[in-house]
Design a protein around this motif. Structure first.
Motif, PDB file in Angstrom:
ATOM      1  N   ARG A   8       0.856  -1.188   0.000  1.00 35.62           N
ATOM      2  CA  ARG A   8       0.000   0.000   0.000  1.00 35.62           C
ATOM      3  C   ARG A   8       0.892   1.239   0.000  1.00 35.62           C
ATOM      4  O   ARG A   8       1.855   1.310   0.746  1.00 35.62           O
ATOM      5  CB  ARG A   8      -0.917  -0.007   1.212  1.00 35.62           C
ATOM      6  N   GLU A  37      -1.029  -1.046  -4.301  1.00 38.80           N
ATOM      7  CA  GLU A  37      -2.269  -0.277  -4.228  1.00 38.80           C
ATOM      8  C   GLU A  37      -1.893   1.153  -3.869  1.00 38.80           C
ATOM      9  O   GLU A  37      -1.243   1.374  -2.850  1.00 38.80           O
ATOM     10  CB  GLU A  37      -3.187  -0.864  -3.155  1.00 38.80           C
ATOM     11  N   ARG A  71      -8.352   5.266  -5.755  1.00 42.83           N
ATOM     12  CA  ARG A  71      -7.470   4.161  -5.370  1.00 42.83           C
ATOM     13  C   ARG A  71      -7.248   3.302  -6.621  1.00 42.83           C
ATOM     14  O   ARG A  71      -8.186   3.033  -7.374  1.00 42.83           O
ATOM     15  CB  ARG A  71      -8.124   3.322  -4.280  1.00 42.83           C
TER      16      ARG A  71
END
Length: 78
Positions: A8, A37, A71
């Motif tokens: 992330r 991500e 995202r």
């Protein structure tokens, strides 16, 4: 089936071209097929991130709006 591991990366608050530049740099040392991500508040990211993936050969697995931004889930090219 367990969820696949992903890195992330919070890029909220950064403006174009920094989200793409930082994502490219972070992905340099990732293994082929790995997932990252990223989350960004830059409105241009909805154009820039897919273009970056296309140009560099990565696969954009998912793109979705989130509160205040977007995202993206990217799989590094194999």
């Amino acid at each position: 089936m367990p969820e696949e591991a992903k890195l992330r990366y919070d890029l909220r608050g950064l403006k174009c071209p920094l989200p793409v530049l930082k994502t490219r740099k972070r992905m340099e040392n990732m293994t082929a097929g790995a997932l990252i991500e990223i989350e960004t508040t830059d409105p241009l990211a909805v154009v820039d991130i897919p273009h970056f993936c296309n140009e560099d050969g990565h696969r954009l697995e998912k793109a979705e709006p989130v509160s205040g931004g977007h995202r993206f889930l990217i799989r590094k090219k194999t």
